[in-house]
Design an enzyme around this catalytic site. Structure first.
Site, short mmCIF file in Angstrom:
data_model
loop_
_atom_site.label_atom_id
_atom_site.label_comp_id
_atom_site.label_asym_id
_atom_site.label_seq_id
_atom_site.Cartn_x
_atom_site.Cartn_y
_atom_site.Cartn_z
N ASN A 84 0.87 -1.17 0.00
CA ASN A 84 0.00 0.00 0.00
C ASN A 84 0.91 1.23 0.00
OD1 ASN A 84 -1.79 2.05 0.42
ND2 ASN A 84 -2.41 1.42 2.48
N LYS A 124 0.11 4.24 -0.33
CA LYS A 124 -0.56 5.43 0.20
C LYS A 124 -0.34 6.60 -0.75
CE LYS A 124 -0.22 3.36 4.73
NZ LYS A 124 -0.18 3.52 6.17
N HIS A 163 -9.54 1.48 4.72
CA HIS A 163 -8.29 1.65 5.47
C HIS A 163 -8.54 2.61 6.64
CE1 HIS A 163 -4.21 2.76 6.50
NE2 HIS A 163 -3.82 1.66 5.87
N GLU A 172 -6.92 4.99 7.75
CA GLU A 172 -6.67 6.41 7.42
C GLU A 172 -7.89 7.01 6.73
OE1 GLU A 172 -2.99 5.71 5.37
OE2 GLU A 172 -2.04 5.21 7.28
N GLU A 194 -5.34 -4.57 10.70
CA GLU A 194 -4.30 -3.57 10.94
C GLU A 194 -4.63 -2.83 12.24
OE1 GLU A 194 -2.30 -2.38 6.94
OE2 GLU A 194 -4.00 -1.07 7.25
N GLY A 225 2.56 2.68 10.91
CA GLY A 225 3.55 3.75 10.77
C GLY A 225 4.24 4.13 12.06
N SER A 260 3.46 -1.69 10.47
CA SER A 260 4.91 -1.73 10.70
C SER A 260 5.54 -3.09 10.34
CB SER A 260 5.25 -1.34 12.14
OG SER A 260 4.81 -0.01 12.39
P1 13P Z 1 3.02 0.75 7.71
O1 13P Z 1 3.54 -0.55 7.15
O2 13P Z 1 3.75 1.96 7.18
O3 13P Z 1 2.92 0.70 9.20
O4 13P Z 1 1.53 0.93 7.16
C1 13P Z 1 0.65 -0.14 7.30
C2 13P Z 1 -0.56 0.16 6.53
O5 13P Z 1 -1.32 1.04 6.86
C3 13P Z 1 -0.79 -0.62 5.30
O6 13P Z 1 -2.06 -0.41 4.81
#
Ligand code: 13P
Length: 250
Positions: free
Chosen positions: A9, A11, A96, A98, A168, A174, A214
């Protein structure tokens, strides 16, 4: 047997030139890897380019990070399932954390988006997970079960390969913190039980359950060694060919 799926992903990252280099380097590094699927989910402006770069590669799939549930019309700024299919997408991330936190996604919008994806033969990667507050209050199970039920109850699928779930934990995204593989696996067991209640045991056994938050080359093996974890949804570590290739080659 569920084929492991390692999904990137990206982003809201990557300009075209950097994206081309990343994908070319990644393809070179994963050449010859078998027995696992890879998904690359770039931002919308890169979908067409990346589809050309991965064309003809078995087991490497293009995915989007969102869609809107209407097919077409006066919805300025939105992208529909038929448009994603038109550009070669096979998968789409839905819900997601976010998007839920920053863009007002609700379980109802996730439900609508999943229904649109399924009806156009796009595989939704539905994201669920608890906040730190919910985790500390012992409410992980309650949260993820409620999300699955609200987003999936009533969806029409005939087999488990029409759906992927990404667990997640929000506090692990992150942050460099991860759930322990043991805990993540326990949550996956709950997710699969819930899927069995919604779709029946046979379909539930076929759905791939990914861990996200992560994930890095150093910790991927611990997750992949768990019986119920079928792959990973990777953010930051998917932005470098070397680290994502190591995750794919865990
Ligand atoms: P990270 O791997 O940067 O923690 O992000 C995970 C994520 O949100 C994947 O969709």
């Amino acid at each position: 047997m569920r084929t492991p799926l390692l999904a990137a992903n990206w982003k809201m990252n990557m300009a075209r030139q950097d994206a081309h280099k990343l994908v070319e380097d990644l393809l070179a590094k994963v050449n010859g890897v078998s027995g696992r699927d890879i998904a690359i989910c770039p931002p919308f402006h890169l979908l067409a380019d990346i589809e050309k770069l991965i064309e003809g590669r078995d087991s490497i799939y293009l995915g989007a990070q969102d869609l809107y549930w209407k097919d077409s019309g006066a919805y300025t700024g939105e992208v529909s399932a038929p448009m994603l299919c038109d550009v070669g997408c096979k998968m789409v991330i839905i819900g997601h954390s976010e998007r839920r936190a920053m863009f007002a996604e609700t379980d109802q919008t996730c439900f609508n988006k999943i229904a649109a994806a399924i009806s156009h033969k796009l595989v939704p990667i539905l994201c669920v997970g608890e906040s730190l507050e919910e985790r500390e209050a012992g409410k992980t199970e309650e949260k993820v079960v409620a999300q699955l039920r609200a987003d999936l109850q009533g969806q029409k699928i005939e087999s488990g390969d029409q759906l992927v779930i990404a667990y997640e934990p929000i506090w692990a995204i992150g942050t460099g913190k991860t759930d322990s593989p043991e805990n993540a696996n326990k949550t996956m067991i709950i997710l699969r039980q819930t899927l069995a209640e919604i779709f029946g045991a046979e379909i539930a056994q076929q759905v791939r359950l990914l861990y996200g938050g992560s994930v890095k080359p150093e910790n991927i093996a611990g997750f992949m060694n768990c019986e119920e974890i079928d792959g990973a949804l990777v953010g930051g570590a998917s932005l470098k060919a070397d680290s994502f290739a190591k995750i794919v080659n865990y």
